[in-house]
Design an enzyme around this catalytic site. Structure first.
Site, mmCIF file in Angstrom:
data_model
loop_
_atom_site.group_PDB
_atom_site.id
_atom_site.type_symbol
_atom_site.label_atom_id
_atom_site.label_comp_id
_atom_site.label_asym_id
_atom_site.label_seq_id
_atom_site.Cartn_x
_atom_site.Cartn_y
_atom_site.Cartn_z
ATOM 1 N N HIS A 175 0.814 -1.219 0.000
ATOM 2 C CA HIS A 175 0.000 0.000 0.000
ATOM 3 C C HIS A 175 0.845 1.265 0.000
ATOM 4 C CE1 HIS A 175 -3.542 2.305 0.195
ATOM 5 N NE2 HIS A 175 -4.206 1.665 1.149
ATOM 6 N N ASP A 399 -12.532 -9.491 -15.772
ATOM 7 C CA ASP A 399 -12.798 -10.782 -16.417
ATOM 8 C C ASP A 399 -11.528 -11.225 -17.146
ATOM 9 O OD1 ASP A 399 -13.582 -12.895 -17.991
ATOM 10 O OD2 ASP A 399 -15.253 -11.854 -18.950
#
Length: 456
Positions: A175, A399
């Site tokens: 992060h 996807d």
């Protein structure tokens, strides 16, 4: 791609889930890129003491049509390609001669860690029904790993677990290197390549110093015994246990909440109507405050980790790769929040967000640079409700060639009492999923709050 590591076999059981790690490899960019260095800037540095950001995506195997070995190879091949533009994720943290943190990339580095695992006795439906993160924990790498540890380990790790009827993709991102916008830009680009694209549609903007170019020397080292995320330290053991739950708000519920908050006449001060985010936020803030049984005089803080790409001067592109977020804090007395109509709290939130403009961002950065303070992930304020992630992220469009995810969740890192993550609802439209962590008693009360659940 780097050579395979010796096979690692590990069996862990949590809540009946058996996960066996069958092997680990590392994946590097397909092409040689030589040595590259990217200075971390003021927006990045406060997150060094946070934990790796974790995401879990669950995919079905279309009735057995998609075989796990082929999925793994396709993902690794796509990762090799997408790591060319996103090569920072294949690097490590380092420091220059002046002690300024940076991302370092070299062709000799290992790259992204990819683990393969098997959990043949678990179905996607079991995991989708899971409200907490205890079971999910075994499906996501780098639990309890601080971002600062990126000095010695990869900045990204992936675990691909074969399930009874699909695959779990657990990802951990450092992060200190990237925020949510950059994370989902990377994930959608990786999926794009796996679906057959020759190149990604939007290249990452890698010049961090265009957003801020102040060099800050930090003398920060790992604690002797890093406190493990979500409960392994003595401090965590003394704290009341937390429960996580996902509350799903339909498009109709979101519209009803927004309509209610905006039902009164707008104030004469020129304020804009309350946004979907502001309306849902005050709905959650009020009901969590009520569930906590706070005294009227107790202060409660609302915190949002806001995207500053369009707020800074000059504005940065949406494709800016790095952290370009800042925590915006505001608060009020619990009594004022609950005794006033919801538009009062929405106004408190709106004012804090609107006033966080380029000048405020610059002032915050200057103050931090003059006296750097490394916050821990839980330093979000008293009795807080803190918001991470965003329903704007198109997480269900990721996807890889075998359909959209069945579920998208956060891991157990960076959770504390009042931390919530907002996700686009799987049903699409304006539906929103709210993942929230609360102390057990408060969560039990929230679960029975019909007004919060929009059931009345």
């Amino acid at each position: 791609m780097a050579g395979d590591l010796p096979e690692v076999v590990k069996k862990e059981e949590t809540g009946g889930l058996k996960v066996k790690i069958t092997g680990k490899t590392h994946v590097k960019p397909a092409k040689k890129l030589d040595k590259k260095e990217f200075q971390l800037v003021t927006f990045d540095l406060p997150y060094l003491a946070f934990y790796y950001n974790q995401k879990l995506l669950l995919y079905g195997d279309n009735g057995g049509e998609v075989r796990f070995p082929e999925m793994v190879e396709k993902l690794k091949d796509g990762l090799e390609t997408v790591l060319e533009p996103f090569h920072q994720l294949a690097g490590r943290l380092g420091k220059d001669k002046d002690g300024v943190f940076r991302v370092e990339y070299d062709d000799d580095m290992e790259g992204v860690e990819v683990a393969e695992a098997v959990a043949d006795d678990i179905c996607i439906a079991d995991l989708v029904a899971e409200e907490g993160t205890a079971t999910l924990k075994e499906l996501i790498p780098y639990n309890g790993i601080l971002n600062l540890e990126g000095l010695q380990r990869p900045l990204m790790a992936v675990q691909l677990t074969k399930l009874k009827d699909g695959v779990a993709m657990g990802c951990a991102f450092n992060h200190a290197v990237l925020d949510g916008t950059a994370t989902w830009h990377f994930m959608s680009s990786w999926a794009e390549i796996c679906r057959g694209a020759q190149d990604i549609s939007v290249a990452p903007f890698l010049e961090r110093t265009k957003a801020r170019n102040t060099r800050v020397k930090l003398d920060i080292t790992l604690p002797p015994e890093p406190a493990a995320a979500n409960g392994d330290s003595k401090e965590a053991a003394a704290a009341p246990p937390l429960r996580e739950k996902v509350f799903k708000f339909t498009e109709a519920a979101i519209d009803k909440i927004k309509s209610k908050v905006n039902s009164t006449n707008l104030p004469s001060d020129g304020s804009n109507p309350f946004s979907t985010f502001q309306s849902l936020s005050v709905h959650i803030w009020r009901h969590v405050t009520q569930a906590r049984n706070l005294k009227p005089e107790d202060i409660t803080v609302f915190t949002v980790f806001a995207d500053c790409r369009k707020r800074v001067d000059p504005p940065m592109p949406e494709s800016y790769f790095g952290n370009l977020i800042q925590a915006i804090f505001t608060g009020t007395a619990a009594g004022l929040l609950l005794m006033n109509p919801p538009e009062f709290g929405a106004g408190v939130i709106q004012k804090a967000i609107v006033s966080h403009d380029a000048a405020a961002i610059d002032q915050r950065n200057k103050e931090w640079e003059s006296a750097p303070k490394i916050f821990q992930f839980k330093d979000a304020g008293m009795n807080c409700v803190a918001v991470g992630s965003s329903p704007r992220f198109k997480v269900y469009d990721v996807d890889f060639g075998w359909g959209k995810p069945e579920s998208v969740r956060s891991g157990c890192n960076n959770r504390f009492d009042g931390m919530m993550y907002l996700y686009q609802g799987k049903d699409g439209g304006r539906s929103i999923d709210v993942e929230i962590s609360l102390e057990e008693e408060a969560m039990a009360r929230l679960e029975k709050d019909k007004e919060f659940l929009m059931e009345n």
